[in-house]
Every structure is written in C-alpha cells, then in structure tokens.
Scaffold this active site. Sequence first.
Site, PDB file in Angstrom:
ATOM      1  N   ASP A  11       0.827  -1.209   0.000  1.00  0.00           N
ATOM      2  CA  ASP A  11       0.000   0.000   0.000  1.00  0.00           C
ATOM      3  C   ASP A  11       0.858   1.254   0.000  1.00  0.00           C
ATOM      4  O   ASP A  11       1.421   1.644   1.028  1.00  0.00           O
ATOM      5  CB  ASP A  11      -0.922  -0.024   1.226  1.00  0.00           C
ATOM      6  CG  ASP A  11      -1.963   1.091   1.195  1.00  0.00           C
ATOM      7  OD1 ASP A  11      -1.980   1.872   0.219  1.00  0.00           O
ATOM      8  OD2 ASP A  11      -2.746   1.195   2.145  1.00  0.00           O
ATOM      9  N   ASP A  53      -1.873   5.646  -5.668  1.00  0.00           N
ATOM     10  CA  ASP A  53      -2.069   4.754  -4.527  1.00  0.00           C
ATOM     11  C   ASP A  53      -2.264   3.308  -4.976  1.00  0.00           C
ATOM     12  O   ASP A  53      -3.266   2.981  -5.613  1.00  0.00           O
ATOM     13  CB  ASP A  53      -3.302   5.232  -3.744  1.00  0.00           C
ATOM     14  CG  ASP A  53      -3.537   4.439  -2.458  1.00  0.00           C
ATOM     15  OD1 ASP A  53      -2.687   3.611  -2.100  1.00  0.00           O
ATOM     16  OD2 ASP A  53      -4.580   4.663  -1.824  1.00  0.00           O
TER      17      ASP A  53
END
Length: 434
Positions: free
Chosen positions: A75, A288
Amino acid sequence: MKPLLFLHFIFLQTLLYSTLASTTNQMLVLPLKTQEIPTGSFPRSSNKLPFHHNVTLTVSLSVGSPPQNVTMVLDTGSELSWLHCNSTSTNSTSTRPMFNPNTSSSYSPITCSSPTCMTQTQDFPIPASCDSNQHCHATLSYADASSSEGNLASDIFGIGGSNVPGTIFGCMDSGYSSNSEEDFKTTGLMGMNRGSLSFISQMKFPKFSYCISGSDFSGMLLLGNNNFTWLMPLNYTPLVQISIPLPYYDRAAYTVKLQGIKVSNKILPLPKSILEPDHTGAGQTMVDSGTQFSFLLGPAYNALRNEFLNQTSRILRVLDDPNFVFQGAMDLCYLIPVNQTSLPSLPSVGIMFGGAEMSISGEKLLYRVPGETRGKDSVWCFTFGNSELLGIEAYVIGHHHQQNMWMEFDLEKSRIGFAQVKCDLASQRFGLYN
C-alpha cells in the site's frame, strides 16, 4: 451485493539495494497474490476510501525468529506497516494467518519514551500513548468507524532470503474482528508511502517499481535501483511537496500535479482551481497502490462522466437504474450481453500530469461487476468514481489504471515515472514465466 471472490497468483521480483544487511545488489523472487476482499474483511486506515470491496496486491515474507510466514497488502497510500498479532496461538495452529510475538526471540516492543513513539504520522488519528508496561500503544481508525489497537514493535523481516533486523511495525491485537473467510488470507499491511516509518523508508531503498498485467495479474515489484536497457524511456512527473501542514493534505503521500483530463483528444474545460489543492489541502492528487479504481472530485468527475457518456452513446447501452451505484461512487454503468466476448472500441481517457500523461484505454475503462446481471446482460461500470460521494476531498489514481504500465517511485529524485509496457512480457525477461 457481495462480489464473487477470486484469487490469482503473481510474482514479486525484488532487486535489493546495497544497504540491506551485508548483501550486494542482487535479484530475488518473492511470491505475490492479487485477491479481492469483500466488505469489512480488511480494514483501511482513516484516510482511505470506504470501499464496499477492494482488490489488493499482497506480498508474502517472513517475520521473527524463528521466521513466521505473513502476507501483507502492498500500500503506497499508508505509512505504518502492521500485522494482526495473537499472543496465544502460533501461525501453525491458527486458521487465520497471524503473527505471534511471544514465539519470536527477536521481537522487541517500542517503549513509550522512544523517539519513535513520538513520531507524528497521519496513520494515528489519536497520538500514540503508554500502556501499563510502558510500551508504545497505538490506535488505528478505519473508514467503517471500527478501530484496532496494539503496540509498536521491531523485529526481523525476511525478504527473499535476506534478514532485515529492527524493522518497526504495529502489532495490532485487539478491536478488529471479521467472520469473512477472505480475512483469513491476509496478515497485515505494508506501508510504502514517504513517511519515516514506512517500509520503504526504513529499508532506505532509493526507488521501487512495479508492473501489473491486466489479463492474468502476473507481474513484478522491484525494490532498489534498476537500469534495464530494454525498458522504454519513462515519462517522469515530479512529486509535489509542501513545507507546512494542512488539515486535509497528506504530506507523506505520492502526490503529483494534475493539469488536465481528456477523452480521446478532447481536453475537458476544467478550471485550474479544481485540479490543485486549496488552502486547506483538499484536492491533492495521489498515486495509490492500495486503491483499486480512480476517484475524482465532483466537478472533474461529472465533466469526465458526461463526455465519456457522450462519446459512447452510439456503442454502449447505459444501465438506467438510479438505485445502483457501484462502490458508492461509480454511477455510470452499462449493459453488455453476457455472451459478448469483447468490448467495443472505447475512447481513451488521458490523465495529464506535469511532464507526463497517463493514457487509459480498452478494458481498463470498464469493469464487469461480479454477480450483477440484468436478464441476458452483465453490468459493467466506468472505472472512475466521484470521491466526494465517499467523503474524500482528493483525487486518487488506483492500481486498476496502472495495469500494463511500468510504475517507478523514485524517492531519491522525488518523482514518479511510468510507461506503457506488457507486464507479462516484462516478467518473462526476468525469467518468471515460461
């Protein structure tokens, strides 16, 4: 609606930088998985989008002495890495993969007097505090209003046969539970943003890259320098940095400058003021890997939606159902016959950054919603959503639109580079596939 679950295997290609232990630059292969996780089974940090479900990229590695196998979500939108911890059962007997600190001789809790405990991070909506043992106690909040608590600690992380001692992470042992079977496949999260506590910052890698195939999810992630002559030149856009804290601005995120959006060759008439952060920090554009799709602020989303709808009016049938909004933010959906094997030719969408443009075309523009049909038609939704419907005042470029692109995060030069590439062919060059 509960989406169908699927699990595909991809591989992680790691190029270790010379700062790791006593190793020199080398190439190591680690297994990765891409899995779809349904509602509530995997918590997101407080600044993440509250998805109904989310496809995540996961890496398998080991933690502790003796090593325990863990699976962590990769992440780039989070800082603190953390694991579900269980001090009463070992990974070998637990149904769900968890890390047991009691069986690791190298596990060391961070004391509340340590400078690490005082580190400011957006991942902690509540500042870290002391528990009864004077250990650094952290609370993480999630978008579904649940929370998880545990201690900051350090331990040995094993990466492709190389052990990295003293890696700081959160050992979260209370407050979160799920009955979903999918939750039993993931142990925690690997934070990869620019914060000081992130995994990539602690490892001191100068850069990392990844490439994800759009067809079978085969791909690779490289940690460290890469100078491969067969790679086409990357287009770079600088990372945006601000010196002062703003309430709605994540300074550790991979933020880039959004300059425009176009459909085919038509640039949308968007005022500059809505493409950049305002005085509160709302409106930043983040890349992201922990987000599946891409989300735009309301005015930009509406303009893109209307133009895409206009340019596809003769080739696609719109789903006329105001009660169906995919993931709570994607309200442009189409009906496509179940037996249709390919999509019609679609207008491309260009996301224009400072110095580079990301072109999104073909199947990356529509997503077949698992389990949703209308008669003999399946439901496909436009893969951009309205972030304001989710209560997020930001632009987010998710990993679905990064498929078949080489994505390089260059921390040393503060920039992101990308280029179109067939990720399955790139994997073959590394000897990952026959």
